[in-house]
Design a protein around this motif. Structure first.
Motif, mmCIF file in Angstrom:
data_model
loop_
_atom_site.group_PDB
_atom_site.id
_atom_site.type_symbol
_atom_site.label_atom_id
_atom_site.label_comp_id
_atom_site.label_asym_id
_atom_site.label_seq_id
_atom_site.Cartn_x
_atom_site.Cartn_y
_atom_site.Cartn_z
ATOM 1 N N ALA A 1 39.624 32.063 34.289
ATOM 2 C CA ALA A 1 39.594 33.378 34.945
ATOM 3 C C ALA A 1 40.329 33.254 36.273
ATOM 4 C CB ALA A 1 38.152 33.816 35.181
ATOM 5 N N CYS A 2 40.973 34.320 36.699
ATOM 6 C CA CYS A 2 41.682 34.307 37.981
ATOM 7 C C CYS A 2 40.669 34.275 39.125
ATOM 8 C CB CYS A 2 42.573 35.540 38.099
ATOM 9 S SG CYS A 2 43.533 35.544 39.634
ATOM 10 N N PRO A 3 40.871 33.378 40.098
ATOM 11 C CA PRO A 3 39.970 33.315 41.255
ATOM 12 C C PRO A 3 40.051 34.543 42.174
ATOM 13 C CG PRO A 3 41.181 31.266 41.012
ATOM 14 C CD PRO A 3 41.807 32.263 40.085
ATOM 15 N N ASN A 4 41.130 35.315 42.053
ATOM 16 C CA ASN A 4 41.290 36.511 42.883
ATOM 17 C C ASN A 4 40.420 37.630 42.309
ATOM 18 O OD1 ASN A 4 42.110 38.771 44.298
ATOM 19 N ND2 ASN A 4 44.228 38.727 43.558
ATOM 20 N N SER A 5 39.341 37.965 43.005
ATOM 21 C CA SER A 5 38.405 38.978 42.495
ATOM 22 C C SER A 5 39.037 40.363 42.383
ATOM 23 C CB SER A 5 37.148 39.040 43.373
ATOM 24 O OG SER A 5 37.512 39.370 44.702
ATOM 25 N N ASN A 6 40.164 40.593 43.057
ATOM 26 C CA ASN A 6 40.854 41.887 42.973
ATOM 27 C C ASN A 6 41.898 41.943 41.860
ATOM 28 O OD1 ASN A 6 39.461 42.997 45.176
ATOM 29 N ND2 ASN A 6 40.858 42.010 46.621
ATOM 30 N N CYS A 7 42.062 40.856 41.130
ATOM 31 C CA CYS A 7 43.062 40.795 40.055
ATOM 32 C C CYS A 7 42.665 41.733 38.919
ATOM 33 C CB CYS A 7 43.177 39.355 39.539
ATOM 34 S SG CYS A 7 44.412 39.166 38.225
ATOM 35 N N ILE A 8 43.647 42.411 38.340
ATOM 36 C CA ILE A 8 43.351 43.352 37.247
ATOM 37 C C ILE A 8 42.816 42.660 36.000
ATOM 38 C CG2 ILE A 8 45.070 45.028 38.018
ATOM 39 C CD1 ILE A 8 46.545 44.038 35.272
ATOM 40 N N SER A 9 43.002 41.334 35.910
ATOM 41 C CA SER A 9 42.506 40.621 34.734
ATOM 42 C C SER A 9 40.976 40.665 34.649
ATOM 43 C CB SER A 9 42.985 39.162 34.741
ATOM 44 O OG SER A 9 42.446 38.457 35.844
ATOM 45 N N HIS A 10 40.314 41.031 35.755
ATOM 46 C CA HIS A 10 38.854 41.142 35.746
ATOM 47 C C HIS A 10 38.373 42.507 35.256
ATOM 48 C CE1 HIS A 10 38.221 37.301 37.696
ATOM 49 N NE2 HIS A 10 39.148 37.619 38.573
ATOM 50 N N THR A 11 39.237 43.519 35.355
ATOM 51 C CA THR A 11 38.810 44.875 34.997
ATOM 52 C C THR A 11 39.531 45.443 33.780
ATOM 53 O OG1 THR A 11 40.391 45.804 36.583
ATOM 54 C CG2 THR A 11 38.135 45.433 37.363
ATOM 55 N N GLU A 12 40.671 44.888 33.441
ATOM 56 C CA GLU A 12 41.447 45.380 32.300
ATOM 57 C C GLU A 12 41.221 44.474 31.086
ATOM 58 O OE1 GLU A 12 43.321 48.220 32.290
ATOM 59 O OE2 GLU A 12 42.586 48.557 34.321
ATOM 60 N N VAL B 1 48.949 32.178 43.744
ATOM 61 C CA VAL B 1 49.066 30.789 43.323
ATOM 62 C C VAL B 1 47.820 30.024 43.773
ATOM 63 C CG1 VAL B 1 50.424 28.672 43.523
ATOM 64 C CG2 VAL B 1 51.577 30.893 43.462
ATOM 65 N N PHE B 2 47.265 29.225 42.857
ATOM 66 C CA PHE B 2 46.046 28.464 43.121
ATOM 67 C C PHE B 2 46.220 27.022 42.659
ATOM 68 C CE2 PHE B 2 45.004 32.817 41.948
ATOM 69 C CZ PHE B 2 44.245 33.237 43.031
ATOM 70 N N SER B 3 45.457 26.125 43.261
ATOM 71 C CA SER B 3 45.366 24.748 42.769
ATOM 72 C C SER B 3 44.608 24.782 41.439
ATOM 73 C CB SER B 3 44.602 23.894 43.779
ATOM 74 O OG SER B 3 44.179 22.695 43.175
ATOM 75 N N LYS B 4 44.941 23.892 40.523
ATOM 76 C CA LYS B 4 44.241 23.846 39.217
ATOM 77 C C LYS B 4 42.742 23.671 39.386
ATOM 78 C CE LYS B 4 44.458 18.931 37.931
ATOM 79 N NZ LYS B 4 44.234 18.383 39.214
ATOM 80 N N ASP B 5 42.334 22.931 40.414
ATOM 81 C CA ASP B 5 40.891 22.696 40.620
ATOM 82 C C ASP B 5 40.158 23.968 41.049
ATOM 83 O OD1 ASP B 5 40.979 19.970 39.895
ATOM 84 O OD2 ASP B 5 41.770 19.472 41.868
ATOM 85 N N ILE B 6 40.833 24.820 41.796
ATOM 86 C CA ILE B 6 40.216 26.096 42.198
ATOM 87 C C ILE B 6 40.078 26.991 40.972
ATOM 88 C CG2 ILE B 6 40.580 28.224 43.523
ATOM 89 C CD1 ILE B 6 41.866 26.418 45.695
ATOM 90 N N VAL B 7 41.107 27.053 40.147
ATOM 91 C CA VAL B 7 41.067 27.880 38.945
ATOM 92 C C VAL B 7 39.970 27.375 37.999
ATOM 93 C CG1 VAL B 7 42.353 28.628 36.913
ATOM 94 C CG2 VAL B 7 43.482 28.563 39.140
ATOM 95 N N ALA B 8 39.832 26.051 37.887
ATOM 96 C CA ALA B 8 38.871 25.455 36.967
ATOM 97 C C ALA B 8 37.418 25.741 37.359
ATOM 98 C CB ALA B 8 39.071 23.952 36.877
#
Length: 152
Positions: free
Chosen positions: A106-117, A142-149
């Motif tokens: 999941a995208c770490p950005n809580s405002n990303c549309i991937s959370h609502t669409e 852009v995120f580090s792989k560890d943050i995304v994980a």
């Protein structure tokens, strides 16, 4: 020192070996191997002649594709992925970092549309020094792989 097998042999399925110690549970969770309904054997901090200690995952009756195996390269770039049939290794996947990964993180950005669409997550993967960066297709952050994980 005599070498002894510490994990039972697998008749059919996939063995992911030479996982850096401490990464096995992360891989097990991220790739949802326990959700397959098949028997999963996990060995943590096993003795290894080449690595000192390692983790190993065996999943019965599941054959990882080359693309799925490459997704493991994010956390275990030197792992070996062996497909087993009738107790024999019938194919080995050589891991390469994929250009993109879909539907796992999941995208770490809580405002990303991937959370609502109703879209599957999609990250572009780029090695950068000793880290691997992942860029969200939708919000372009852009995120580090560890943050995304760590995001669920």
């Amino acid at each position: 020192m005599e070498y002894t097998r510490t994990v039972e042999a697998l008749k059919e399925g996939t063995v992911i070996d030479h996982i850096p110690a401490g990464q096995g549970l992360k891989i097990l969770r991220l790739f949802r191997f326990a959700d397959t309904g098949e028997r999963v054997t996990v060995g943590l901090n096993l003795s290894s002649r080449h690595m000192g200690s390692k983790d190993i995952i065996k999943v019965e009756n599941v054959a990882l594709t080359a693309a799925q195996a490459n997704e493991l390269a994010l956390f275990a770039p030197k792992a070996t992925v062996n497909l087993i049939s009738n107790f024999e290794v019938v194919k080995k996947h050589k891991l390469e970092l994929p250009e993109a990964i879909e539907g796992i993180f999941a995208c770490p950005n809580s405002n990303c549309i991937s959370h609502t669409e109703p879209v599957e997550s999609h990250f572009y993967v780029r090695p950068q020094g000793t880290d691997t960066k992942m860029k969200c297709k939708y919000c372009e952050k852009v995120f580090s792989k560890d943050i995304v994980a760590e995001v669920r």
